[in-house]
Design an enzyme around this catalytic site. Structure first.
Site, PDB file in Angstrom:
ATOM      1  N   ASP A 183       0.903  -1.142   0.000  1.00  0.00           N
ATOM      2  CA  ASP A 183       0.000   0.000   0.000  1.00  0.00           C
ATOM      3  C   ASP A 183       0.939   1.187   0.000  1.00  0.00           C
ATOM      4  O   ASP A 183       1.583   1.471   1.019  1.00  0.00           O
ATOM      5  CB  ASP A 183      -0.874   0.004   1.262  1.00  0.00           C
ATOM      6  N   HIS A 184       1.054   1.870  -1.127  1.00  0.00           N
ATOM      7  CA  HIS A 184       2.145   2.846  -1.224  1.00  0.00           C
ATOM      8  C   HIS A 184       2.000   4.012  -0.243  1.00  0.00           C
ATOM      9  O   HIS A 184       2.956   4.724   0.029  1.00  0.00           O
ATOM     10  CB  HIS A 184       2.349   3.328  -2.663  1.00  0.00           C
ATOM     11  N   HIS A 246      -5.809   2.687   1.243  1.00  0.00           N
ATOM     12  CA  HIS A 246      -5.147   3.923   1.691  1.00  0.00           C
ATOM     13  C   HIS A 246      -5.875   4.605   2.859  1.00  0.00           C
ATOM     14  O   HIS A 246      -5.260   4.959   3.862  1.00  0.00           O
ATOM     15  CB  HIS A 246      -5.029   4.926   0.544  1.00  0.00           C
TER      16      HIS A 246
END
Ligand code: NDP
Ligand code: BG6
Length: 494
Positions: A183-184, A246
């Protein structure tokens, strides 16, 4: 380790980084620029190769030309160095492969033979429907070594069942310690700073609870539309694309209990407790507590933009949402009674990611304020476009009278650190190469997040809850304002 100060530029071990989906949007815009920056930081050893794999007919030279045209433009010009770029391209190879064709893996085997002692990363920047084909493919070709890791892009599946299936398939060929679910947002500096703020300072902990906090708002607003990702997006929607991962990750890091250490499992054990404590939104509650929206075209920024339904890849009766706002609650001693308002959307007024923590008012006010209004203390944690942390407090305005005025204590990270801010993927890719899982999602986290999201999606279908149109350049449908105003709050505005 968590804090950015712990991130060193020391070189990683020699590696082969196999980037499945190497011609795709994410690779070109983010992953290859991130690898370029790590190359410039001398972090990639000479014997570190990046093997980009996809179906397009090209050889390595043609692929390098493709990167010249498509990827270079995504590197900040102020930090671009042509000699470094050429040296970076020398480590990039291209492999034409159809990942659904087992015989094609022989070509990858030829490239990897004799390099078994190198760290081997299989990075899956492809649609989730191809994940199992790739993990089975590399397994059957005998390419998984003890030094191998697999990194997977989100969304992992489209509901709990499909995510569990992907996780089962992964577990059949990789050990959990070899799996890196990305999950960046967890690679973003401010997200890591959120942990530093909470657990590196004694100041906030006594305030971080329902006795002191009235409500919390988390917004991820984007100015971009879905553009070339229409086909993917229409199957996905904002709830799966942004909320399941996110937004929930931001919520969890903001609200988790202090972990006993920065050991990856110590952190993830605390994160999962929050996901499990989220009060389920089911049936009619979903309709009461969520808002769906879909952007319309019109004048935006310096021109006119098409609406979601004008995109050629999207059916003109699509009911996929490009905006979601919802009210979440956490059932725990610390958070009972505090509403968490989450919202995200495409083509909103501007790109802005921020967390607003509103504190309760003083129990008994003895002062007047200069403007007659008395808003409570507020902590603003901004991730994008600039990273800053601001605290609204009251001081006495200069003059004879004792009247209060709100001022901001302001920490702008650009002023403090004055160096290039890393792309989130730089940190994450290096962590994969190093085998450090702290900033990645554990299997049970992904499953628990879907378990909370699935009933929302189901209720939308059951009640045929269609998205409301909103103007490009606005902050979403007006129903999102009503969602919060009915509780006596309003979305934060500058
Ligand atoms: P794209 O559609 O742009 O890229 C898909 C890639 O997969 C292309 O390189 C394509 O290459 C390759 N591919 C497709 N089928 C095959 C096949 N059978 N064999 C080999 N290669 C194949 O997708 P994105 O880059 O946008 O997304 C990739 C992943 O990353 C998705 O899971 C997405 O959800 C996720 N993601 C994307 C983000 C983004 O901003 N784009 C952000 C966060 C996550 P070719 O056609 O040449 O075969
Ligand atoms: C991705 C979503 O995960 O995050 C995209 O798939 C979205 O739709 C992107 O645009 C936003 O990331 P960032 O870092 O630009 O906020």
């Amino acid at each position: 380790m968590i804090a950015s100060a712990d991130f060193t530029d020391s070189p990683v071990e020699p590696f082969d980084f196999i980037l499945f989906g190497g011609t795709g949007d994410l690779s070109v815009r983010k992953l290859l620029p991130a690898l370029y920056f790590r190359h410039c930081a001398d972090q990639l050893p000479e014997d570190g190769r990046i093997i980009c794999a996809a179906r397009s007919e090209m050889d390595s030279d043609e692929f390098r030309k493709f990167l010249e045209e498509e990827s270079k433009q995504h590197i900040d010009a102020d930090h671009f160095d042509d000699a470094q770029w050429q040296a970076f391209l020398d480590r990039v190879l291209y492999l034409k492969i159809d990942v659904t064709d087992q015989s094609d893996y022989a070509k990858l085997k030829d490239l990897l033979d004799g390099r078994e002692s190198h760290v081997r990363v299989f990075y899956l920047s492809v649609a989730p429907s191809l994940f199992t084909a790739i993990t089975d493919g590399v397994n059957e070709a005998g390419l998984i070594t003890p030094q191998s890791r697999v990194a997977l892009e989100k969304p992992l599946g489209r509901d709990q069942e499909s995510a569990d299936k992907i996780n089962d398939d992964l577990a059949a060929v990789f050990d959990e310690t070899q799996i890196f679910r990305i999950d960046h947002y967890l690679g973003k500096e401010t997200v890591q700073n959120l942990m530093a703020l909470r657990f590196g300072n004694a100041l906030f902990e006594p305030l971080w609870r329902n006795e002191r906090i009235s409500d919390v708002q988390i917004t991820i607003a984007e100015s971009l539309g879905v553009d070339s990702r229409g086909r993917f997006y229409d199957q996905t929607g904002a709830l799966r694309d942004m909320v399941q991962n996110h937004l929930l990750q931001l919520l969890v890091i903001l609200t988790m209990e202090p972990p006993v250490s920065v050991d990856p499992d110590a952190v993830r054990d605390e994160k999962i407790k929050v996901l499990r404590a989220l009060k389920p939104l089911v049936g009619r509650d979903v309709i009461e507590n969520t808002v769906r929206g879909q952007y319309k075209g019109g004048a935006y920024e310096s021109g006119t933009v098409p609406g979601y339904l004008d995109n050629d890849d999207i059916p003109n009766d699509s009911t996929t949402e490009t905006f979601v706002a919802l009210k979440a609650e956490i059932g725990s001693w610390r958070w009972e009674g505090v509403p968490f308002y989450l919202r995200t959307g495409k083509r909103m007024e501007q790109k802005q990611t921020e967390i607003i923590v509103n504190f309760k008012k003083v129990p008994h006010s003895i002062f007047e304020t200069a403007d007659g209004l008395s808003e409570p203390n507020q902590l603003i944690i901004r991730l994008q476009p600039n990273e800053e942390i601001r605290m609204r407090i009251y001081v006495k305005a200069w003059g004879d009278e004792i009247k209060l005025r709100p001022v901001h204590l302001n920490l702008d990270f650009n002023d403090v650190f004055q160096k290039r801010r890393m792309i989130a993927y730089e940190r994450l890719i290096v962590d994969v190469l190093r085998g450090n899982p702290v900033l990645f999602m554990r299997r049970d986290e992904v499953s628990a997040a879907w378990a909370w999201i699935d009933p929302i999606q189901q209720a939308w279908q059951q009640f045929q809850y269609k998205p409301k149109g909103y103007r490009s350049g606005s902050m979403g449908p007006s129903a999102a304002s009503s969602l919060i105003s009915r509780d006596g709050f309003s979305w934060y505005e500058e």
